[in-house]
Scaffold this active site. Sequence first.
Site, mmCIF file in Angstrom:
data_model
loop_
_atom_site.group_PDB
_atom_site.id
_atom_site.type_symbol
_atom_site.label_atom_id
_atom_site.label_comp_id
_atom_site.label_asym_id
_atom_site.label_seq_id
_atom_site.Cartn_x
_atom_site.Cartn_y
_atom_site.Cartn_z
ATOM 1 N N LYS A 117 -0.464 -14.824 15.513
ATOM 2 C CA LYS A 117 -0.955 -13.959 14.566
ATOM 3 C C LYS A 117 0.104 -14.828 12.950
ATOM 4 C CE LYS A 117 -1.786 -10.165 17.359
ATOM 5 N NZ LYS A 117 -1.804 -8.238 17.228
ATOM 6 N N LYS A 200 -9.750 -16.740 23.276
ATOM 7 C CA LYS A 200 -10.097 -16.097 23.981
ATOM 8 C C LYS A 200 -11.153 -14.304 23.311
ATOM 9 C CE LYS A 200 -6.345 -12.545 23.029
ATOM 10 N NZ LYS A 200 -5.653 -11.240 22.482
ATOM 11 N N LYS A 203 -10.732 -8.117 18.822
ATOM 12 C CA LYS A 203 -10.811 -6.960 17.563
ATOM 13 C C LYS A 203 -11.227 -8.050 16.630
ATOM 14 C CE LYS A 203 -9.205 -4.358 20.142
ATOM 15 N NZ LYS A 203 -7.518 -3.137 20.657
HETATM 16 P P1 AMP Z 1 -4.957 -5.332 22.481
HETATM 17 O O1 AMP Z 1 -6.799 -5.029 22.131
HETATM 18 O O2 AMP Z 1 -4.505 -6.198 21.993
HETATM 19 O O3 AMP Z 1 -4.318 -4.305 22.030
HETATM 20 O O4 AMP Z 1 -5.372 -5.357 23.711
HETATM 21 C C1 AMP Z 1 -4.937 -4.623 24.633
HETATM 22 C C2 AMP Z 1 -5.752 -4.711 26.519
HETATM 23 O O5 AMP Z 1 -6.555 -5.584 26.524
HETATM 24 C C3 AMP Z 1 -4.168 -6.000 26.834
HETATM 25 O O6 AMP Z 1 -3.598 -5.335 27.992
HETATM 26 C C4 AMP Z 1 -4.690 -7.142 26.616
HETATM 27 O O7 AMP Z 1 -4.406 -8.073 27.591
HETATM 28 C C5 AMP Z 1 -6.488 -6.239 26.907
HETATM 29 N N1 AMP Z 1 -6.817 -7.130 26.501
HETATM 30 C C6 AMP Z 1 -7.501 -7.727 24.920
HETATM 31 N N2 AMP Z 1 -8.328 -8.611 24.820
HETATM 32 C C7 AMP Z 1 -8.844 -9.366 25.732
HETATM 33 C C8 AMP Z 1 -9.403 -10.830 26.753
HETATM 34 N N3 AMP Z 1 -10.255 -11.168 25.900
HETATM 35 N N4 AMP Z 1 -9.428 -11.233 27.299
HETATM 36 C C9 AMP Z 1 -8.581 -9.394 29.043
HETATM 37 N N5 AMP Z 1 -8.061 -8.361 28.594
HETATM 38 C C10 AMP Z 1 -8.134 -8.309 26.842
#
Ligand code: AMP
Length: 338
Positions: A117, A200, A203
Amino acid sequence: MTQTSFTPRVFSGIKPSGGLQLGNYLGAIKRFVGMQGSMETIYCVVDMHAITVWQDPKDLANGTREVAAGYLAAGLDPAKSILFNQSRVSAHAELAWIFNCVARVGWMNRMTQFKDKAGSNAEKASLGLYAYPSLMAADILLYHATQVPVGEDQKQHVELTRDIAAKFNHDYGVNFFPMTEPVIDGPATRVMNLRDGTKKMSKSGESDMERINMLDDADTIAKKFKKAKTDPEPLPETVEGLATRPEARNLVEIYAALDDTTPEAVIAQYPGAGWGTFKPALADLAVAKLAPISTDMARFMADPAEIDRILSQGAEKARAIATPILQKTYDIVGLLRD
Ligand code: AMP
Ligand code: TRP
């Protein structure tokens, strides 16, 4: 106290920065729903994590409600799970400070998410972004959570949480914090970008075509899957044939996760199928599974006062668990309190 004396308890969270995408749903929320009912479950909208990078205040408030709406629409039930936003429970920040004094700079320097990041401009990153894993450890350990369902990308942070718990316990000669287990299971713990199967889904990717947003309409979902990058080969006859085909594997895993089955079963259903067959089937399945959730999300978001009420009541329940654990931590550390 032995490790087994900790009551099983689940904690997890999602940042309200940008909208929810399919990776959040399959890698996190859907699995949160699966754990609900079997033990105590606490799910947080981690707004204090979001501000480690700049957030417009209005977007942050709406984003927090949107993640909460996603939780509710996907089936999290405030009568069965504690649902709240992190900043409402000030004990998170207080425990994070203590953990900042337990965690080592060398540990933080190994965190791959910070490196990704902050990129080449780490000098300009916020101090909060660097200390972020210590706040995450506080989120988890404030509830003595024993299990944390997350996507693969969060594994390192949960391991660091264990390191912090172990060092705290060791330094103060207690067995106060549990060794939390990451729960990373199912076919979609790492949903990949639809335009590049080595990255990956997130968002914040450059193009909207690389992700499915939870609020995309049916036509958009269908279009994105039809345009998803693949290789020219048809699907293999067995899953082993996916090993060196990241884009194909990703689409099969998404199908499996949406359909509550395994990649093996998907391949058995579509052995040797061409993309002209598989992509429309995947698009139809995704629309069938996601449309009711996005409709419900929109319905919840139309009533922000109701979401706020749910989050506020959840925070009260969260505080009831967190306060005695924080107080005990203060006592262990030797911080005087009322
Ligand atoms: P975040 O949006 O970064 O706060 O992620 C929240 C949750 O979603 C965490 O448990 C991440 O590991 C999961 N997550 C986010 N993006 C992915 C993805 N592309 N594949 C699987 N899990 C995801
Ligand atoms: N760091 C997680 C992410 O980026 C979000 C998060 C914050 C979290 N606190 C948590 C996840 C506690 C699980 C448990 O996805």
